[in-house]
Design a protein around this motif. Structure first.
Motif, PDB file in Angstrom:
ATOM      1  N   ARG A   1       4.203   0.350   0.932  1.00 22.29           N
ATOM      2  CA  ARG A   1       4.531   1.550   0.172  1.00 22.29           C
ATOM      3  C   ARG A   1       5.937   2.061   0.488  1.00 22.29           C
ATOM      4  O   ARG A   1       6.730   2.352  -0.417  1.00 22.29           O
ATOM      5  CB  ARG A   1       3.501   2.655   0.471  1.00 22.29           C
ATOM      6  CG  ARG A   1       3.649   3.868  -0.450  1.00 22.29           C
ATOM      7  CD  ARG A   1       2.799   5.036  -0.021  1.00 22.29           C
ATOM      8  NE  ARG A   1       3.349   5.691   1.149  1.00 22.29           N
ATOM      9  CZ  ARG A   1       2.730   5.811   2.315  1.00 22.29           C
ATOM     10  NH1 ARG A   1       1.523   5.288   2.471  1.00 22.29           N
ATOM     11  NH2 ARG A   1       3.294   6.429   3.332  1.00 22.29           N
TER      12      ARG A   1
ATOM     13  N   LYS B   1      -2.580   3.614  -5.869  1.00 25.85           N
ATOM     14  CA  LYS B   1      -2.799   2.660  -4.766  1.00 25.85           C
ATOM     15  C   LYS B   1      -2.920   1.224  -5.263  1.00 25.85           C
ATOM     16  O   LYS B   1      -3.780   0.463  -4.834  1.00 25.85           O
ATOM     17  CB  LYS B   1      -4.047   3.057  -3.965  1.00 25.85           C
ATOM     18  CG  LYS B   1      -3.905   4.404  -3.279  1.00 25.85           C
ATOM     19  CD  LYS B   1      -5.134   4.763  -2.475  1.00 25.85           C
ATOM     20  CE  LYS B   1      -4.942   6.130  -1.803  1.00 25.85           C
ATOM     21  NZ  LYS B   1      -6.138   6.556  -1.047  1.00 25.85           N
TER      22      LYS B   1
ATOM     23  N   LEU C   1       2.034   3.418  -7.154  1.00 23.99           N
ATOM     24  CA  LEU C   1       1.878   2.888  -5.808  1.00 23.99           C
ATOM     25  C   LEU C   1       1.117   3.825  -4.881  1.00 23.99           C
ATOM     26  O   LEU C   1       0.265   3.383  -4.103  1.00 23.99           O
ATOM     27  CB  LEU C   1       3.250   2.583  -5.197  1.00 23.99           C
ATOM     28  CG  LEU C   1       4.057   1.467  -5.851  1.00 23.99           C
ATOM     29  CD1 LEU C   1       5.394   1.323  -5.167  1.00 23.99           C
ATOM     30  CD2 LEU C   1       3.298   0.146  -5.793  1.00 23.99           C
ATOM     31  N   VAL C   2       1.457   5.125  -4.924  1.00 24.98           N
ATOM     32  CA  VAL C   2       0.878   6.073  -3.965  1.00 24.98           C
ATOM     33  C   VAL C   2      -0.424   6.683  -4.488  1.00 24.98           C
ATOM     34  O   VAL C   2      -1.421   6.739  -3.770  1.00 24.98           O
ATOM     35  CB  VAL C   2       1.898   7.186  -3.625  1.00 24.98           C
ATOM     36  CG1 VAL C   2       1.289   8.205  -2.672  1.00 24.98           C
ATOM     37  CG2 VAL C   2       3.148   6.575  -3.008  1.00 24.98           C
TER      38      VAL C   2
ATOM     39  N   ASN D   1      -1.860  -2.605  -5.636  1.00 28.58           N
ATOM     40  CA  ASN D   1      -1.203  -3.672  -4.889  1.00 28.58           C
ATOM     41  C   ASN D   1      -0.526  -4.569  -5.913  1.00 28.58           C
ATOM     42  O   ASN D   1      -1.187  -5.301  -6.649  1.00 28.58           O
ATOM     43  CB  ASN D   1      -2.219  -4.460  -4.053  1.00 28.58           C
ATOM     44  CG  ASN D   1      -1.541  -5.460  -3.120  1.00 28.58           C
ATOM     45  OD1 ASN D   1      -0.551  -6.092  -3.492  1.00 28.58           O
ATOM     46  ND2 ASN D   1      -2.083  -5.590  -1.918  1.00 28.58           N
TER      47      ASN D   1
ATOM     48  N   HIS E   1      -9.211  -2.537 -12.806  1.00 26.84           N
ATOM     49  CA  HIS E   1      -7.976  -1.756 -12.781  1.00 26.84           C
ATOM     50  C   HIS E   1      -7.823  -0.898 -14.028  1.00 26.84           C
ATOM     51  O   HIS E   1      -7.321   0.212 -13.969  1.00 26.84           O
ATOM     52  CB  HIS E   1      -6.763  -2.695 -12.631  1.00 26.84           C
ATOM     53  CG  HIS E   1      -6.680  -3.302 -11.257  1.00 26.84           C
ATOM     54  ND1 HIS E   1      -6.310  -2.576 -10.147  1.00 26.84           N
ATOM     55  CD2 HIS E   1      -6.957  -4.556 -10.832  1.00 26.84           C
ATOM     56  CE1 HIS E   1      -6.334  -3.366  -9.082  1.00 26.84           C
ATOM     57  NE2 HIS E   1      -6.730  -4.572  -9.475  1.00 26.84           N
TER      58      HIS E   1
ATOM     59  N   GLY F   1       3.284   9.885   2.633  1.00 27.94           N
ATOM     60  CA  GLY F   1       2.363   9.969   1.511  1.00 27.94           C
ATOM     61  C   GLY F   1       1.991  11.414   1.205  1.00 27.94           C
ATOM     62  O   GLY F   1       2.564  12.352   1.750  1.00 27.94           O
TER      63      GLY F   1
ATOM     64  N   SER G   1      -0.384  -1.860   4.225  1.00 25.60           N
ATOM     65  CA  SER G   1      -0.194  -1.085   2.993  1.00 25.60           C
ATOM     66  C   SER G   1       0.853   0.016   3.184  1.00 25.60           C
ATOM     67  O   SER G   1       1.598   0.354   2.255  1.00 25.60           O
ATOM     68  CB  SER G   1      -1.516  -0.469   2.533  1.00 25.60           C
ATOM     69  OG  SER G   1      -2.018   0.415   3.529  1.00 25.60           O
ATOM     70  N   HIS G   2       0.890   0.594   4.395  1.00 29.94           N
ATOM     71  CA  HIS G   2       1.881   1.639   4.698  1.00 29.94           C
ATOM     72  C   HIS G   2       3.299   1.076   4.593  1.00 29.94           C
ATOM     73  O   HIS G   2       4.189   1.690   3.990  1.00 29.94           O
ATOM     74  CB  HIS G   2       1.619   2.169   6.112  1.00 29.94           C
ATOM     75  CG  HIS G   2       2.606   3.211   6.560  1.00 29.94           C
ATOM     76  ND1 HIS G   2       2.633   4.484   6.043  1.00 29.94           N
ATOM     77  CD2 HIS G   2       3.621   3.145   7.474  1.00 29.94           C
ATOM     78  CE1 HIS G   2       3.597   5.172   6.620  1.00 29.94           C
ATOM     79  NE2 HIS G   2       4.221   4.384   7.492  1.00 29.94           N
TER      80      HIS G   2
END
Length: 633
Positions: free
Chosen positions: A274, A133, A129-130, A135, A152, A24, A270-271
């Protein structure tokens, strides 16, 4: 060497790219990016550096386009990452300048290779995504539940994501428009042999075969042992029924992909989500231009288009090794396995690079992979023909025509060899079939004319030559052959005009110049022959055949000194031509330099003992020398 340096530079740059994908984005207080997950990023970069599928791009100079594309693709991605280095201070606000620079670098990547434009899609995925963040699974569930929450949307506005997406979209649209204008507002034209699946009438057959091609590309990434410089022309037969065993490959591909997508979307970690999503993005997004989904491409499988997607494969493979290492106590065994893969891939790169060292090895290596590929047989045949091995070349050309009965280039080359071997009937049949299949094939029309001329079918030969010139206006060789036909028919003015056209289109056309000089010489136009010869030598000053022809004309014009100089210059350039010495001897004979004449007659007869004219002239000279000796006595 340039390609090797580029690939090395890209591989080093990939350490940074993989560091972002695995760890990240995190910056120090001074704005420097922290390199997270160093071991994983280094391993992924090593896997990328030694992947054998890259050999085509690195060992083949044409692959430089793909290497340059990958270089600017990586720089564009890293430039986009730079846009977020102030995020800790300003709460997710990005630098517009870095985003714009990333778009410019993406445009440069696209100008090197079309798939470079896909970096914009990858940047967008990374941002969502990064940086955002998001989902994806939660978002899909909310859409399905018709959740009216504006959380959102607020995040999109406050984080500047919508603004960056609009910049990327505008940049992508501008690139597409620019590329469209460069291409002349039309896609390139491809034939059925280039991509047979795209010409299938049945939509289901097209879809099945496209997916089979995807599975082959995946297999080349997973097991890059069967590599080939060309996968077209029957190398991969079409799947036409569900009973074909190759359908299993499609099922295996989609089972793996669906499994990875499920893990990327549904994992609670989550890691993990991603890394898997970005790995799949790096694998799939750069491959989209080669997928036949948006437009027809001119190949079935091409190893060069896997250069960028292989980065995504390396991410997934490295993540898999990491996950496996966490769930087993035999970590040394996993390390040995990884090291073994690196060594095997490096060894395969060395072997494959050796095959790219020369055409013969490259073409023959393809036979074991694609024995049904007509182009492979054609290339081997052409290589053998260039080396003078006509018998073996004929065998490969015949096989190419058998595998692809519409392969006009193989027919043309085979017809040429048969023509040289005086097998004129079969040569005419092949060349006639070639022009019937492709009526605008100028070279085949010209060769057909040469065969018809040899068969004394002069009218048909003239028509064939004229048709060749009709389809290729600037065709000096065809004008030369047309001139030879007119010379055979004693149409001297037409012959001279045809040869003059050949020299206008190709001033260094030595044969056309020579034929003009010889024809004018034979018809007694010595002054005109001399003028043409001097004009030719001004354009091609080191051509010994032109020196010889002009020397003959000057000798007949009794310009002995100048003629002698040209003969000697021609002999110095090519001392083993019997006629050069023989004609110089005749010049000396006429000039009265009898000893010099005797010397060159003897050299000429040593080089060609069967030359009847030289023998006769030498006999006359010897009798004359004997008479002089008797007279002296």
């Amino acid at each position: 060497m340039v390609n090797i340096l580029l690939h090395s530079g890209i591989s080093v740059l990939m350490v940074d790219v993989f560091s972002v994908l695995f760890g990240g984005l995190q910056f120090t207080s001074k704005g420097r990016r922290v390199h997270l997950a160093p071991r994983a990023s280094l391993l992924a970069a090593l896997l990328f550096a030694v992947h054998p599928v890259h050999t085509e791009c690195v060992a083949g100079v044409v692959g430089r386009a793909d290497l340059l594309c990958a270089l600017f693709f990586s720089l564009s991605f890293l430039g986009y990452c730079k846009a977020f280095r102030e995020s800790n201070k300003e709460g997710a606000h990005s630098s517009t300048c870095w985003v714009l620079l990333s778009i410019v670098l993406g445009a440069v990547a696209m100008l090197c290779k079309e798939q470079g434009i896909t970096v914009l899609g990858l940047n967008a995925l990374f941002d969502i995504l990064v940086i955002g963040k998001f989902n994806v699974l939660e978002l899909i569930q909310k859409v399905l539940r018709k959740d009216k929450s504006l959380e959102h949307l607020g995040a999109l506005r406050s984080g500047g994501l919508l603004f960056r997406m609009s910049l990327l979209t505008s940049g992508g649209a501008g690139m597409l428009y620019m590329r469209w204008r460069i291409m002349g507002t039309g896609p390139p034209a491809f034939t059925e042999v280039d991509n047979p699946a795209s010409f299938a009438d049945n939509v289901l057959v097209r879809a099945i075969n496209y997916n089979y091609y995807y599975s082959l590309n995946a297999w080349l990434l997973l097991c890059p042992w069967w590599l080939c410089f060309d996968w077209s022309m029957g190398c991969i037969p079409l799947i036409k029924s569900a009973g074909d065993w190759r359908v299993i490959a499609l099922a295996a591909l989609w089972l793996c992909l669906i499994g990875l997508i499920c893990q990327a979307l549904c994992s609670k970690n989550s890691h993990k989500r991603r890394i898997l999503t970005l790995g799949l993005g790096f694998l799939v997004i750069p491959f989209l231009p080669a997928s036949n989904l948006f437009f027809r491409v001119g190949f079935v499988v091409a190893e060069r288009v896997l250069y960028l997607p292989s980065a995504g494969y390396c991410v997934l493979l490295t993540f898999g090794f990491g996950a496996l290492s966490k769930h087993t106590t035999k970590k040394k065994l996993i390390s040995a396995f990884v090291l073994g893969i690196l060594l095997i891939n490096a060894l395969r790169c060395v072997i494959r690079s050796g095959e790219w060292r020369n055409e013969d090895q490259l073409f023959r290596s393809a036979l074991s992979v694609c024995p049904l590929n007509a182009k492979v047989h054609y290339n081997i045949g052409k290589n053998l023909a260039d080396k003078g091995n006509q018998t073996a070349a004929i065998r490969y050309y015949r096989e190419a025509v058998r595998l692809n009965p519409k392969y006009v280039h193989a027919m043309n080359n085979l017809g040429n060899i048969l023509k040289e071997r005086n097998e004129l009937q079969e040569a005419e049949e092949l060349l006639s079939l070639a022009v019937q299949i492709q009526p605008d094939f100028a070279a085949a029309w010209m060769n057909l004319g040469i065969v018809q001329n040899s068969l004394k079918r002069f009218e048909a030969a003239e028509q064939s030559y004229r048709t060749a010139i009709k389809h290729r206006r600037k065709y000096p060789d065809c004008y030369y052959n047309l001139g030879r036909l007119y010379a055979d028919l004693n149409r001297h003015v037409d012959a001279l005009n045809a040869w003059r056209n050949a020299t206008v289109l190709k001033p260094e056309h030595s044969l056309a110049w020579n034929n003009m000089i010889i024809l004018l010489d034979n018809t007694g136009n010595l002054a005109q022959a001399e003028a043409v010869g001097r004009e030719a030598l001004e354009l091609i000053p080191n051509d010994h055949s032109l020196m010889f022809s002009l020397a003959n004309v000057l000798g007949k014009s009794q310009k002995y000194k100048e003629s002698e100089a040209l003969f000697l210059k021609a002999i110095k350039a090519n001392p083993n031509v019997a006629s050069y010495h023989g004609n110089l001897a005749v010049l000396y004979h006429r000039w009265g330099h009898l000893e010099s004449a005797k010397k060159h007659y003897e050299i000429s007869l040593q080089l060609d003992p069967a030359a009847a004219g030289t023998k006769e002239n030498y006999g006359l000279l010897r009798r004359k020398l004997e008479q002089i000796q008797k007279k002296d006595v």
